[in-house]
Write a protein that holds these residues in place. Structure first.
Motif, PDB file in Angstrom:
ATOM      1  N   LEU A  24       0.833  -1.201   0.000  1.00  0.00           N
ATOM      2  CA  LEU A  24       0.000   0.000   0.000  1.00  0.00           C
ATOM      3  C   LEU A  24       0.876   1.264   0.000  1.00  0.00           C
ATOM      4  O   LEU A  24       0.591   2.222  -0.723  1.00  0.00           O
ATOM      5  N   GLY A  55       0.817   3.688  -3.109  1.00  0.00           N
ATOM      6  CA  GLY A  55       0.372   5.056  -2.831  1.00  0.00           C
ATOM      7  C   GLY A  55       1.386   6.072  -3.341  1.00  0.00           C
ATOM      8  O   GLY A  55       1.007   7.084  -3.953  1.00  0.00           O
ATOM      9  N   LEU A  70      -6.021   7.458  -0.501  1.00  0.00           N
ATOM     10  CA  LEU A  70      -6.894   6.326  -0.191  1.00  0.00           C
ATOM     11  C   LEU A  70      -7.738   5.895  -1.384  1.00  0.00           C
ATOM     12  O   LEU A  70      -7.884   4.701  -1.654  1.00  0.00           O
ATOM     13  N   LEU A  95      -5.902   4.009  -4.002  1.00  0.00           N
ATOM     14  CA  LEU A  95      -5.555   2.669  -3.515  1.00  0.00           C
ATOM     15  C   LEU A  95      -6.757   1.730  -3.602  1.00  0.00           C
ATOM     16  O   LEU A  95      -6.628   0.587  -4.041  1.00  0.00           O
ATOM     17  N   PHE A  96      -7.928   2.211  -3.193  1.00  0.00           N
ATOM     18  CA  PHE A  96      -9.121   1.361  -3.330  1.00  0.00           C
ATOM     19  C   PHE A  96      -9.360   1.023  -4.806  1.00  0.00           C
ATOM     20  O   PHE A  96      -9.694  -0.118  -5.142  1.00  0.00           O
ATOM     21  N   VAL A 129     -14.874   4.797  -0.603  1.00  0.00           N
ATOM     22  CA  VAL A 129     -14.521   3.375  -0.688  1.00  0.00           C
ATOM     23  C   VAL A 129     -15.258   2.659  -1.823  1.00  0.00           C
ATOM     24  O   VAL A 129     -14.643   2.105  -2.723  1.00  0.00           O
ATOM     25  N   LEU A 148      -5.131  -7.209   0.730  1.00  0.00           N
ATOM     26  CA  LEU A 148      -4.975  -5.751   0.566  1.00  0.00           C
ATOM     27  C   LEU A 148      -6.209  -5.023   1.094  1.00  0.00           C
ATOM     28  O   LEU A 148      -6.103  -3.955   1.717  1.00  0.00           O
ATOM     29  N   LEU A 196      -6.287  -2.212   3.941  1.00  0.00           N
ATOM     30  CA  LEU A 196      -6.897  -0.890   3.717  1.00  0.00           C
ATOM     31  C   LEU A 196      -7.986  -0.602   4.756  1.00  0.00           C
ATOM     32  O   LEU A 196      -8.124   0.534   5.222  1.00  0.00           O
ATOM     33  N   ARG A 242      -6.291   0.515   7.788  1.00  0.00           N
ATOM     34  CA  ARG A 242      -5.765   1.873   7.583  1.00  0.00           C
ATOM     35  C   ARG A 242      -6.874   2.925   7.729  1.00  0.00           C
ATOM     36  O   ARG A 242      -6.662   4.002   8.283  1.00  0.00           O
ATOM     37  N   CYS A 243      -8.057   2.615   7.217  1.00  0.00           N
ATOM     38  CA  CYS A 243      -9.168   3.576   7.257  1.00  0.00           C
ATOM     39  C   CYS A 243      -9.735   3.768   8.653  1.00  0.00           C
ATOM     40  O   CYS A 243     -10.211   4.851   8.992  1.00  0.00           O
TER      41      CYS A 243
END
Lengths: 366, 366
Positions: free
Chosen positions: B20, B24, B66, B69-70, B216, B353, B357, B360-361
């Protein structure tokens, strides 16, 4: 040039003007339909969306549709009539709606086309709900967001116009330039507002980027590129568009200083009230004699520009000769623009339409 | 579910977190490069553009990335690593920059990521030039215009990402929804700000449209659609995205009330100062006992929310139990989100992943 001049017979003029009216209505109907569908999709049944569902399509329907017309005439330089191309051209009207809505917020303009500007309508709506918080701030924020939606929907309408992917691929570069130049030009305009008075050359530079490109040249190039026209034709349209775009903006600035409020839908002398460093004002400053310079300096120092000051400004601009000179510059630019249309390259029907559009841009009262 | 839980070993977690971070950085580098090139193209050599050429790429580089990444994890559900897909995903960061810049203007936020917000930087620049006219108005207008450019450039970056036309064609619908929902959600947010306090259900509805979708769900669906994933996989990602998006926003609202300014880059209790009807405040109101209701009513009546009032707000929220309850709701939503990932449908590497994530969120401090 000869072919164009010959084309200027009354019957041809009338036929071209009729075509422009019909096609403009078709473009507006398409844009109206697209925006109505999007507004229903995103706002249907929501309290804050009820106004959007009426205000946004209404706003679209009130336009002059000049940019779509230039784009579609560009298309007609290389292709026959096409409903998909009408929709692609109409997408430019949504881009223009985006620009108008956000410009009105930035300039604090209360009126647009004789009616309250969108940010004013949303502020009033906020008041009617009896909500807390400043209504004007809400109105401005809502108008900016709806402007953003017009910007998004313009691109979506173009992409979904029904033109083939290969046709669209030829137009994106011009479309992207138009959007970016629009924002960059508006920024330059903000900077020009803030300075005392720019030079005539600086002013022309801003004006070329903001109007010469955005209103005439880019739409023409965009439409012709979608139609697959070659570099020679595109170059001629670029020259025509640059020159006519300046004439268009000069006319706009004359209307901003001298336009009839009943026709323009804006207060008399709005640009003077807003202290815009418009071409008319900059030219008047450049042409002013010594006593007129003193009057000019006094007007520029005024804390507020009221009705009396507007009248003084108008008298001064006329007295310097700038008003008449602007008229000459407009005719000169329009003449040179038409001379850039080579009858060996541009089809006759398209040249007639360009001549009619040039007249519409430079002789308009609103 | 079992596979996900098993995947949660330290080594797998570390590998996913490292991926990630690397991805990123790749997304931010691509977005930075694209914006630098566009800024140079449109502003090079212009006085008003000098700031744009530094401020815009800097702004892009500071993001958490973010949404890209999603999107890219969505892509990895169906396709191998691809530089073109990284660029397509990175286009979402420019969409986010658009939203942040214009939100800061609308909210009058002075800080973004611990530095002056873009409209504040432009206002200061205007002052430094010694120009006439209100600097704050100029700063706001300039920021809105640069926000518009981020919006335009996002779409352009996606279109020019290098993905095949057939791949892009599958993603536009999701991208369009994301853009329109973003603006419609922000409008709903303006309306919620203005009302006293919305109900918990109304709040959840706004939050679902604004964050659950935008942060998301839509990016995941967009990436997976670009990759050609089937309806079963998309449905699973949609459920995961809706639930995790709520958890994300709950965490955001906790940080807006209790976050550490040194980490968030925003003043302590910014949402409380702004009188945002955030989930934390609405839940506290719903959970408050009679005496707490009186304290709440008093705080809502205050003319300005100063440091002392922020401390009183924080005490009240903790006392009602709303702070703890928010933590439970976040964990509950995140757990349900992960349970929606079917190991028979989502490839193992993508599921790992998604779990990273999700952590992370929901565990972030900024």
């Amino acid at each position: 040039m000869t072919a164009i001049m010959t084309a200027g017979s009354a019957a041809v003029d009338e036929a071209a003007a009729g075509w422009l009216d019909t096609t403009g209505r078709r473009c507006l109907a398409e844009a109206h339909e697209f925006v109505s569908a999007r507004a229903a999709e995103h706002f249907s049944g929501r309290s804050e969306g009820a106004l959007a569902e009426t205000a946004l399509p209404e706003f679209v329907a009130g336009g002059k549709c000049l940019r779509p017309l230039f784009a579609y005439v560009g298309w007609r330089c290389g292709q026959p009539e096409s409903p998909a191309a009408v929709r692609a051209a109409a997408a430019l009207e949504l881009l223009h709606c985006f620009a108008l809505v956000q410009d009105d917020v930035m300039d604090g303009s209360p009126l647009r086309r004789g009616r309250p500007a969108l940010h004013v309508r949303f502020a009033r709506w906020h008041e009617e709900q009896g909500w807390a918080g400043p209504a004007s701030r809400f109105g401005e924020s809502a108008a900016i967001l709806f402007g953003d939606l017009f910007l998004v929907w313009s691109e979506q309408m173009l992409r979904e116009s029904g033109l083939a992917a290969a046709q669209l691929a030829r137009g994106w570069r011009h479309y992207d330039l138009m959007r970016a130049e629009l924002a960059a030009g508006q920024l330059a305009d903000l900077v020009n507002d803030a300075r005392a008075l720019p030079s005539w050359d600086t002013l022309l530079d801003v004006l070329r980027r903001k109007s010469g490109n955005y209103t005439v040249r880019r739409p023409l190039e965009f439409g012709a590129a979608l139609a697959g026209c070659g570099p020679e034709l595109l170059a001629g349209l670029a020259e025509f568009g640059g020159l006519l775009g300046e004439a268009f903006q000069f006319r706009d600035d004359l209307l901003g200083a001298f336009g009839d409020p009943a026709v323009t839908g804006k207060p008399a002398g709005q640009d003077l009230r807003d202290r815009k460093a418009s071409s008319v004002v900059v030219l008047a400053a450049a042409m002013a004699g010594r006593r007129q310079q003193a009057e000019l300096a006094e007007l520029l120092e005024l804390a507020t520009v009221d009705d009396e000051a507007v009248a003084r400004w108008q008298d001064l601009i006329v007295a310097t000769g700038a008003r008449d000179r602007m008229g000459e510059l407009i005719a000169e630019r329009a003449g040179k623009a038409l001379a850039a249309i080579d009858p060996a390259v541009v089809p006759r029907h398209a040249a007639d339409l360009l001549a009619a559009l040039a007249a519409r841009c430079t002789e308009r009262d609103r």
